[in-house]
Design an enzyme around this catalytic site. Structure first.
Site, PDB file in Angstrom:
ATOM      1  N   HIS A 232       0.865  -1.302   0.066  1.00 42.61           N
ATOM      2  CA  HIS A 232       0.058  -0.200   0.017  1.00 42.61           C
ATOM      3  C   HIS A 232       0.840   1.240   0.164  1.00 42.61           C
ATOM      4  CE1 HIS A 232      -3.615  -2.730   2.145  1.00 42.61           C
ATOM      5  NE2 HIS A 232      -3.302  -2.813   0.740  1.00 42.61           N
ATOM      6  N   GLU A 262      -2.566  -6.257  -9.638  1.00 41.58           N
ATOM      7  CA  GLU A 262      -1.448  -6.220  -9.247  1.00 41.58           C
ATOM      8  C   GLU A 262      -0.448  -7.141  -9.960  1.00 41.58           C
ATOM      9  OE1 GLU A 262      -1.476  -6.413  -4.757  1.00 41.58           O
ATOM     10  OE2 GLU A 262      -3.454  -5.133  -5.086  1.00 41.58           O
ATOM     11  N   GLU A 358      -2.941 -13.350  -3.772  1.00 38.14           N
ATOM     12  CA  GLU A 358      -2.158 -12.200  -4.144  1.00 38.14           C
ATOM     13  C   GLU A 358      -0.923 -12.593  -3.151  1.00 38.14           C
ATOM     14  OE1 GLU A 358      -3.257  -8.478  -2.348  1.00 38.14           O
ATOM     15  OE2 GLU A 358      -5.204  -9.246  -2.114  1.00 38.14           O
TER      16      GLU A 358
END
Length: 402
Positions: A232, A262, A358
């Site tokens: 982040h 991503e 992820e």
């Protein structure tokens, strides 16, 4: 002197098209009312952005003001601030009350008008602040207070066909942003310039696909070099250098629904240790996807990927859990914490759930292969193998930029 009301109705204009049909919202409200009845709750006050939007269609902008949705066995009324004009009424399912700023506590007077006093009240225990709880007690004097946030979260985890259709659109928009970012990557470009290319492409694509929607909150995190070490980390003005590890992260927002893409990339050929780590993370990603089948728990998925990475001597570089649910959420509201791929979550996967895979490995600066490696796909859990709705390619064969 004209008497100033504490609240009023403001049905200004025509009702706007909502993200879903009225029947979808009625089904959601019926589910909430069943949970209320089971808990002995007579009226519920929802105060979070995600729950107000989930049950009413209205995504508020608080700006320091309280908002809510009051649900009883017979009514569902959005409570919004006068600064929004008629928008809350136009963009909510059902009715809305507007409260004024002319006296402190008018929000609570509007809530009381719908919920009544001395009732068995349901609240969101993970959202209602202490100061708001004190105001609630003064204005509503509830007979009892029950936390209904866990029940609402369980309901949001089970996606309807209409939600899944919207999430598919979001995943496709994320891919559009990914391709725009890839095309903008070049030595000397700033992270912010590359990020804006992806964001602008997604905004335009959302407007093309949803011409009657509201547009807000779509964003990109594009990171390079040491800035890739956190998932982040915000965008900076760092200029890209040959040899950099890059992290592409696109987040289109459609009517409060978040999706994501991503990817790890390199500007120029990665060195041997970087390539080894990248390929290992890709392998963990593919292994994790294969596990997302009905009957397995979130904890089991996490434990099996842990074992996979430990065998390769990389578990100590794992950064966080391996995936999460999708729905009404963004980086500042909403979370379906009961559907995250972590060791402490025992939720059993079921068809219709939507979840990411992820894995991320972060190698500290100064070590060979330093940087953050992360791939992210969105999966729909089905009766058999999970359906991957992310189309942007991953891995060294696709994402080394010359």
């Amino acid at each position: 002197m004209t008497e100033r009301p504490a609240f009023y109705r403001f049905p200004n204009g025509e009702k706007a098209p909502l993200p879903f049909a009225p029947e979808e919202y009625e089904t959601r409200l019926a589910g909430l009312r069943r949970s209320m009845a089971e808990a002995g709750v007579e009226a519920a006050l929802l105060t979070s952005m995600h729950n107000v939007a989930y049950y009413s269609g209205f995504l508020y902008c608080a700006f320091g003001r309280p908002y809510g949705l009051v649900v009883t066995p017979d009514t569902a009324v959005t409570i919004a601030a006068g600064i929004d004009g008629g928008q809350p009424w136009r963009r909510c399912h059902g009715d809305a009350l507007t409260y004024t700023d002319w006296a402190r506590g008018n929000f609570w007077r509007a809530v009381r008008h719908v919920a009544g006093t001395g009732r068995r009240l349901g609240i969101e225990g993970d959202h209602l602040a202490l100061a708001a709880r004190a105001e609630l007690d003064v204005h509503l004097a509830p007979a009892s207070v029950t936390d209904i946030a866990p029940a609402a979260m369980r309901q949001r985890i089970a996606k309807s066909p209409a939600e899944i259709a919207l999430i598919r659109e979001g995943a496709a928009v994320a891919d559009v942003g990914g391709h725009a970012i890839r095309d903008a990557i070049r030595e000397g470009a700033r992270e912010i310039d590359v990020a804006m290319a992806g964001r602008d492409a997604m905004e335009a694509e959302i407007a093309r696909r949803f011409p009657q929607a509201e547009y807000r909150d779509t964003w990109v995190w594009f990171q390079s070099g040491i800035n890739t070490d956190g998932a982040h980390n915000p965008v900076t003005a760092r200029r890209l250098r040959r040899g950099d590890i890059l992290s592409l992260n696109t987040f289109p927002m459609i009517s409060g629904y978040y999706t994501a893409l991503e990817r790890t990339l390199f500007l120029g050929e990665p060195d041997t240790e970087s390539l080894r780590t990248w390929e290992a993370n890709v392998a963990a990603h593919e292994y994790g996807i294969s596990l997302l089948r009905p009957g397995i728990t979130c904890a089991e998925v996490a434990q099996r990927i842990n074992a996979f990475l430990e065998e390769r001597g990389l578990l100590q570089y794992r950064s966080f859990g391996y995936g999460h649910s999708f729905g009404i959420l963004s980086h500042y509201y909403g979370r379906e914490a009961g559907l995250e791929l972590r060791e402490d979550i025992d939720t059993v996967l079921e068809p219709g759930m939507v979840i990411s895979m992820e894995p991320m490995l972060t190698i500290p600066e100064g070590q060979p292969g330093a940087g953050g490696y992360r791939e992210h796909d969105i999966l729909i859990v089905t009766e058999d193998a999970p359906e991957n709705i992310t189309g942007f390619p991953y891995g060294p064969e696709h994402n080394v930029i010359d």
